[in-house]
Design a protein around this motif. Structure first.
Motif, PDB file in Angstrom:
ATOM      1  N   HIS A  24       0.826  -1.218   0.000  1.00  0.00           N
ATOM      2  CA  HIS A  24       0.000   0.000   0.000  1.00  0.00           C
ATOM      3  C   HIS A  24       0.856   1.263   0.000  1.00  0.00           C
ATOM      4  N   LEU A  25       2.171   1.106   0.173  1.00  0.00           N
ATOM      5  CA  LEU A  25       3.081   2.252   0.100  1.00  0.00           C
ATOM      6  C   LEU A  25       3.962   2.165  -1.141  1.00  0.00           C
ATOM      7  N   GLY A  26       3.607   1.255  -2.034  1.00  0.00           N
ATOM      8  CA  GLY A  26       4.367   1.121  -3.279  1.00  0.00           C
ATOM      9  C   GLY A  26       5.590   0.242  -3.152  1.00  0.00           C
ATOM     10  N   ILE A  27       5.729  -0.417  -2.009  1.00  0.00           N
ATOM     11  CA  ILE A  27       6.886  -1.307  -1.827  1.00  0.00           C
ATOM     12  C   ILE A  27       6.421  -2.742  -2.047  1.00  0.00           C
ATOM     13  N   TYR A 132      15.289  -5.022  -3.475  1.00  0.00           N
ATOM     14  CA  TYR A 132      14.327  -4.271  -4.279  1.00  0.00           C
ATOM     15  C   TYR A 132      15.084  -3.043  -4.752  1.00  0.00           C
ATOM     16  N   VAL A 266       5.282  -2.796  -9.981  1.00  0.00           N
ATOM     17  CA  VAL A 266       4.791  -1.461  -9.643  1.00  0.00           C
ATOM     18  C   VAL A 266       3.411  -1.694  -9.022  1.00  0.00           C
ATOM     19  N   SER A 267       3.112  -0.980  -7.938  1.00  0.00           N
ATOM     20  CA  SER A 267       1.927  -1.347  -7.160  1.00  0.00           C
ATOM     21  C   SER A 267       0.640  -0.817  -7.764  1.00  0.00           C
ATOM     22  N   GLY A 268       0.745   0.088  -8.702  1.00  0.00           N
ATOM     23  CA  GLY A 268      -0.467   0.620  -9.301  1.00  0.00           C
ATOM     24  C   GLY A 268      -0.156   1.447 -10.522  1.00  0.00           C
TER      25      GLY A 268
ATOM     26  N   ALA B  50      -6.696   2.961  -3.114  1.00  0.00           N
ATOM     27  CA  ALA B  50      -6.224   3.720  -4.281  1.00  0.00           C
ATOM     28  C   ALA B  50      -7.183   4.873  -4.521  1.00  0.00           C
ATOM     29  N   MET B 149      -3.539   8.127  -3.069  1.00  0.00           N
ATOM     30  CA  MET B 149      -2.940   6.813  -3.279  1.00  0.00           C
ATOM     31  C   MET B 149      -1.441   6.975  -3.054  1.00  0.00           C
ATOM     32  N   VAL B 150      -0.805   5.941  -2.489  1.00  0.00           N
ATOM     33  CA  VAL B 150       0.663   5.923  -2.427  1.00  0.00           C
ATOM     34  C   VAL B 150       1.086   4.667  -3.150  1.00  0.00           C
ATOM     35  N   GLY B 151       1.934   4.818  -4.140  1.00  0.00           N
ATOM     36  CA  GLY B 151       2.325   3.626  -4.876  1.00  0.00           C
ATOM     37  C   GLY B 151       2.891   3.931  -6.235  1.00  0.00           C
ATOM     38  N   PHE B 152       2.826   2.959  -7.115  1.00  0.00           N
ATOM     39  CA  PHE B 152       3.569   2.865  -8.363  1.00  0.00           C
ATOM     40  C   PHE B 152       4.947   2.384  -7.955  1.00  0.00           C
ATOM     41  N   VAL B 153       5.788   3.282  -7.410  1.00  0.00           N
ATOM     42  CA  VAL B 153       7.036   2.832  -6.784  1.00  0.00           C
ATOM     43  C   VAL B 153       7.049   3.321  -5.330  1.00  0.00           C
ATOM     44  N   ALA B 154       8.079   2.918  -4.602  1.00  0.00           N
ATOM     45  CA  ALA B 154       8.156   3.144  -3.164  1.00  0.00           C
ATOM     46  C   ALA B 154       7.854   4.584  -2.758  1.00  0.00           C
ATOM     47  N   GLY B 155       6.764   4.787  -2.035  1.00  0.00           N
ATOM     48  CA  GLY B 155       6.495   6.054  -1.376  1.00  0.00           C
ATOM     49  C   GLY B 155       5.985   7.178  -2.250  1.00  0.00           C
ATOM     50  N   PHE B 158       0.123   9.980  -5.051  1.00  0.00           N
ATOM     51  CA  PHE B 158      -0.770  10.586  -6.033  1.00  0.00           C
ATOM     52  C   PHE B 158      -1.622  11.580  -5.253  1.00  0.00           C
TER      53      PHE B 158
END
Lengths: 323, 291
Positions: A24-27, A132, A266-268, B50, B149-155, B158
């Motif tokens: 949920h934090l992109g990790i 990572y 990629v988380s989203g 999201a 939203m937090v994501g795509f890559v670490a931290g 959006f």
């Protein structure tokens, strides 16, 4: 330090079973692309199944040992050698202090998992040693191993050489790999005919195939259902309002080349997904080489859960065989 | 707004709260994911809110996917009855708009842009009907933003601006993604702003850069000592335009370990906001600058 890296191979990374809980934090979870292979390698050398090992892709590293250890290599057929002497895969063998572990050319699969008795004992980050690289987490200073690195080992729990995973329990990519898919997510964005075509076509693994995801080429472009773009989604018919991406989800930007997200996902993002590769077949993707012809095969939830039980039974059989 | 439930393989449930982005959809997604967190359902391993959707990852060996789905639908019902109030924080993020580093980068990728003769921010100002870049910056930094939203890559956050739809800024992404984006670039794509947490590829338009680190895997930066990721969904952000001198000073403060972002706790009510958008935003800014 017990293991010195002489040459690193192509992209050899430290991996364990990953760091769940931060998606949920992109990790992403990271961890071995072929989890069963890592578990088996660890069992062979007497480690806990989630100990950290090395994942070598296409090409192996050269490692000099400064203390005695037991090693096992599973996953891809990347034949190990000790001071030039060939060793069997899926089998534990000794490496003495001063000896060098190296590898022959890749014969099948894509990723070899190398377990060393005691496990690699680099500093964990968010509960895992998995590398990572995008987020500079785990591994050696957040990156793949390099020549000159020295890898610490944990305490060995009495490993023995000469143990082997029975051949029937080893799993490789096979000659014509099929990836089972549960359709869903934004499947409704493409026409029924396009969805049928997607499963009928043969898809070749593209050169962009890494820990983040695998791209496929060669099938027909997908036809979308007409719509008024929703506010926030973007104007391309393959766009959605940026959302989460499941591991194994199949996105098809602009409807042309499917991408299956893997352990360093990629988380989203803002592309529609037509379904998800089932959990039982994720390990298999990690063993696909570029240019391999594959097919996506439609399944349902019962099929996915049955395949998952088969995989669990496979792992239990390996545990029993090595107990 | 009827939520759509779908399985992402045998380990995920994906819930599209709404096809289109809105504060209502974001708020609903956040409320349900908060309810899921509190419900402490066995087998749940990841809870990911999201923008207008959310995703739950679970272990199907511990809970059957159909049972997980039923649990989520039940929680959606009860979350729908809850008060639409969020206890959160507001953070002031300094932005050096039209900085030399994103400028250098955007010039390198001009052939991938819709309007190669303009900069990203000039283009965004023009297509959104602003007479000057300064007017555009005033709009971008005027009303606050939700981290949706937090994501795509670490931290990477959006952010969605807290204004009514006619005032929403909309900008397409680059025609083809860049292979490089400076770390801490303030970007824009679709109806979302973002901050690039790490250097790398990117398709969002580049407006400026912040001196404030938002991701630090080494946890040495003063405000990231407790946790390496700064943002979480539900945070409220107010951009503060700064000039080169202020930027340099802030970078120096970060390096010296004395940078302290302005952060205040706030209670946000969606209904209050909908009744008086500008009034609510003005109150939020008062909280930010009080004490």
């Amino acid at each position: 330090m017990p293991v010195k890296v002489i040459t690193a191979g192509l992209a050899t990374t430290i991996q364990d079973l990953g760091r769940p809980g931060y998606y949920h934090l992109g990790i992403p979870v990271s961890g071995a692309m072929d989890r069963l292979a890592l578990r088996a390698a660890n069992l062979l050398v007497g480690n806990p199944e989630d100990a950290a090992g090395l994942e070598a892709v296409f090409m192996g590293p050269e490692l000099e040992f400064t203390e005695d250890a037991i090693v096992a290599v599973t996953g891809a057929d990347l034949p190990p050698k000790v001071d030039g002497e060939p060793q069997a895969g899926w089998t534990s063998f000794p490496v003495k202090s001063g000896q060098v572990l190296s590898f022959d050319f890749l014969r099948a699969g894509a990723r070899a998992l190398i377990a060393i008795s005691g496990g690699i004992a680099t500093t964990p980050s968010l509960g895992s040693r998995s590398t990572y690289a995008i987020g500079a987490l785990g591994g050696v200073d957040g990156r793949a191993i390099q020549a000159g690195d020295e890898l610490p080992l944990g305490d060995s729990a009495g490993a023995v050489a000469g143990r082997s995973v029975p051949e029937l329990l080893r799993r490789g990519p096979g000659s014509a790999p099929e990836l089972r898919v549960l359709p869903g997510l934004y499947r409704h964005r493409i026409t029924d005919a396009a969805a049928e075509q997607f499963f009928a076509d043969s898809w070749k693994v593209a050169s962009e195939a890494d820990r983040m995801g695998y791209r496929f080429q060669g099938g027909q472009a997908l036809e979308f259902v007409d719509r008024e773009p929703p506010f926030g989604a973007g104007s391309d018919p393959s766009n959605i309002t940026d959302a989460c991406y499941p591991y194994g989800s199949i996105q098809v930007p602009s409807g042309t080349e499917p991408i299956v997200l893997h352990r360093d996902a990629v988380s989203g993002g803002g592309y529609f997904m037509l379904g998800t590769v089932i959990s039982a077949d994720m390990d298999l993707i990690g063993q696909l080489q570029p240019n391999t012809q594959t097919r996506f095969v439609k399944t349902d939830m019962n099929g996915a859960l049955a395949a998952r039980r088969d995989r669990a039974a496979n792992l239990d059989a390996i545990r029993s065989a090595l107990a | 707004m009827t939520a759509r439930y779908t399985f992402g393989g045998d380990e995920h449930i994906f819930v599209e709260v709404d096809e289109e982005m809105s504060l209502e959809a974001f708020f609903k997604s956040l409320s349900i994911t908060n309810a899921v967190k509190q419900a402490d359902i066995k087998g749940v391993t990841e809870i990911c809110p999201a923008n207008a959707s959310f995703q739950i990852k679970f272990d199907p060996d511990r809970i059957h996917p159909d049972d997980m789905m039923a649990e989520l639908k039940r929680l959606e019902e009860s979350a729908g009855l809850a008060e639409r109030v969020l206890n959160t924080r507001i953070v002031e993020i300094p932005v050096y708009y039209q900085d030399p580093w994103t400028h250098e980068t955007l010039m390198r990728f001009r052939e991938r842009h819709q309007d190669p003769d303009a900069t990203d921010i000039e283009y965004a100002a023009r297509i959104n009907g602003y007479g000057t870049v300064d007017d555009f910056i005033t709009a971008h930094s005027g009303a606050p933003w939700f981290v949706s939203m937090v994501g795509f890559v670490a931290g990477l956050p959006f952010l969605y601006q807290m204004v009514d739809r006619p005032r929403q800024i909309q900008v397409p992404k680059y025609l083809r993604p860049r292979t490089d984006t400076p770390r801490l670039t303030v970007g824009y794509g679709g109806s979302f702003s973002c901050i690039y947490s790490v250097r790398g590829a990117g398709g969002y338009q580049m407006f400026g850069i912040t001196p404030m680190p938002i991701y630090d895997p080494h946890q040495t930066v003063s405000h990231l000592k407790d946790f390496m990721v700064f943002f979480k969904p539900g945070d409220i952000v107010k951009w503060k335009p700064i000039d080169r001198d202020a930027y340099d000073q802030a970078v120096e403060d970060v390096d010296a370990g004395r940078f302290a972002p302005v952060i205040r706790d706030v209670v946000f009510s969606l209904d209050e906001f909908n009744a008086d958008i500008d009034g609510t935003n003005a109150r939020l800014q008062e909280v930010l600058h009080a004490g």
